[in-house]
Structure formats: C-alpha cells, structure tokens
Design an enzyme around this catalytic site. Structure first.
Site, short mmCIF file in Angstrom:
data_model
loop_
_atom_site.label_atom_id
_atom_site.label_comp_id
_atom_site.label_asym_id
_atom_site.label_seq_id
_atom_site.Cartn_x
_atom_site.Cartn_y
_atom_site.Cartn_z
CB SER A 122 55.15 38.93 45.77
OG SER A 122 55.59 39.19 47.08
CE1 TYR A 172 59.21 36.58 50.70
CE2 TYR A 172 58.21 37.14 48.60
CZ TYR A 172 59.24 37.29 49.51
OH TYR A 172 60.27 38.14 49.23
CE LYS A 199 58.88 39.96 51.80
NZ LYS A 199 59.88 40.47 52.76
#
Length: 257
Positions: free
Chosen positions: A136, A147, A151
């Site tokens: 992602s 999220y 990352k």
C-alpha cells in the site's frame, strides 16, 4: 546463537516469523500487547522468550529490549518491527481516535522501536533492522489511507536509517507484502482484497524476512533496502517506477475503488 526480537509477535506474520527463526535455531523473543496470545505461543513453544509491549510507549520498549537481551548476552541480531494495525474506511468517516491509533502504532511505534534497539544492534556485528512496510506504500490507497500513509513513512524511515546507521554496521530493510491471510486482512473491507485477492500467507512474509537478513552479495553491493513479497507486489512496484503517474493513478483507482 543468533537472536531476533519481534514486536507484535504473538500472532499472524509475527508468530510465523518466530516459528521460522526458531526452526533455524535462533533465540526468539516475541513481545505483544495480548497476554492471552503470548501465553498460547509460550505454551506451544516454551523456548520462546515472551513479554508485554505496547509499541507506543518508549519506556516499555526499553524494558522489553533489556529483558530480551538479558537472555542473549546483550546481543541483538535482528529487530523485527512487525506490530501494526489497520482500520479501513474513508478518512472522513473514521474517528480521530482510530486515526491516531494507526499512526501511533504503525509509524511512531516503528520509530521508537528502532531508536530503543539501536545500541543493541550497534553492539552486534552485522545486525539488521527489519521494518514491515506494505504494498500500500507503492501508491496511496483509498479506503485505507491512514494505514497506507504510515507505510510510506516506514519506507522512508528505512531508507533514512540505512544511510544513518551504515557506519554502525546496521543494515536497515523493509518488507513489502500485499494482502496476506491474517486477521489484519480478514477484518478489512478494502476493495483491493477483492480485486487482487488475498494470496499470500503469513509464512510467505516470514520467509521474506528470513531472506532479508541473509542478503546475497548482490543485495549488499546494490545496498538493497526493500523486499517485495509475491509476484503481484513485485509487478505493481516495478510498474509504478516507470509508467506515467496518470496511468499509475488509474490502475490504483481500479484496484482500490
């Protein structure tokens, strides 16, 4: 005996990694917020070193690492920054508390772990910092935006620390899986789980962690900092480097919306 400390290690990818490294004779520490999961893992393998750790708390990091390294003579060959959470949904619909929790665990926790582990890694020749990133981070993903953003942070932190810590003989790497068959994927309604499927297993990711801390001569020569897990991640990641942004955007829109 080589040693690895795994945050969030009592289930999923963390536990699969623990089992793999134990099978190769390593001293393995799994530290987690779930007392129940830790007890179950310890019952299955009494040789595991276990302890409670909330990665958002710097003092708990210091206590956990001191505890683990008391079993290894101060040595720490690998810190596996594995702990993470994912709460899917549109940013406008997610509570501020949920957003903060993701950032605190998935970004702050990784940084605090790296900082706390640095003196132990520096004292251990040829040591590794392993950060679990994600596919992602190839392109920002709607539906899991927070999220995904954490990352990107993990990827950037890894690259920075690879440079920052090179004189300390610490190699920093990140692991890039797509969806794996764990509770994290099972609990999300992100559309990409449907368009791409959930093809990886926790063991697949664990195997890549093992590979990353046993670099080839080419890995070392090229100063490799990232390891994709699975064909899909490799294809998407390589394509993103060369195709125009408008096409990259279109691909990701199709996959994620």
């Amino acid at each position: 005996m080589s040693s690895i400390f795994i945050s969030g290690g009592a289930a999923g990818i963390g536990l699969a990694t623990a089992k793999l490294f134990r099978a190769h004779g390593w001293t393995v520490g799994i530290y987690d917020v779930s007392v129940e999961a830790l007890a179950a893992a310890k019952a299955a393998d009494p040789e595991l070193i276990t302890g409670v750790l909330d990665v958002r708390d710097p003092e708990q990091w210091d206590i956990a690492l001191a505890d683990f390294t008391s079993h290894t003579g101060g040595q720490l060959d690998v810190l596996d920054n594995n702990a993470g959470i994912l709460l899917s949904g549109k940013v406008a619909d997610i509570s501020p508390e949920a957003i903060k929790a993701q950032i605190d665990i998935d970004a702050l926790g990784v940084t605090l772990g790296a900082r706390a582990a640095h003196p132990y890694l520096k004292a251990t020749p040829g040591s590794h910092l392993v950060n679990i990133a994600s596919a992602s981070a190839i392109y920002g993903q709607p539906g899991i935006a927070t999220y995904s953003a954490t990352k990107f942070y993990v990827a950037g932190l890894t690259e920075a620390l690879e440079l920052e810590w090179q004189d300390d003989d610490i190699r920093a790497v990140s692991i890039w899986p797509l969806w794996a068959k764990t509770a994290l994927a099972a609990d999300t309604d992100a559309k990409s789980t449907q368009t791409l499927g959930v093809r990886l297993t926790a063991d697949d990711v664990a195997a890549k962690v093992w590979e990353s801390v046993h670099p080839t001569a080419v890995d070392k020569l090229m100063r490799r900092t990232s390891y994709s897990v699975g064909v899909q991640t490799t294809v998407l990641g390589n394509a993103a480097k060369f195709i125009p942004n408008v096409l990259n955007r279109g691909v990701n829109k199709f996959l994620a919306q």
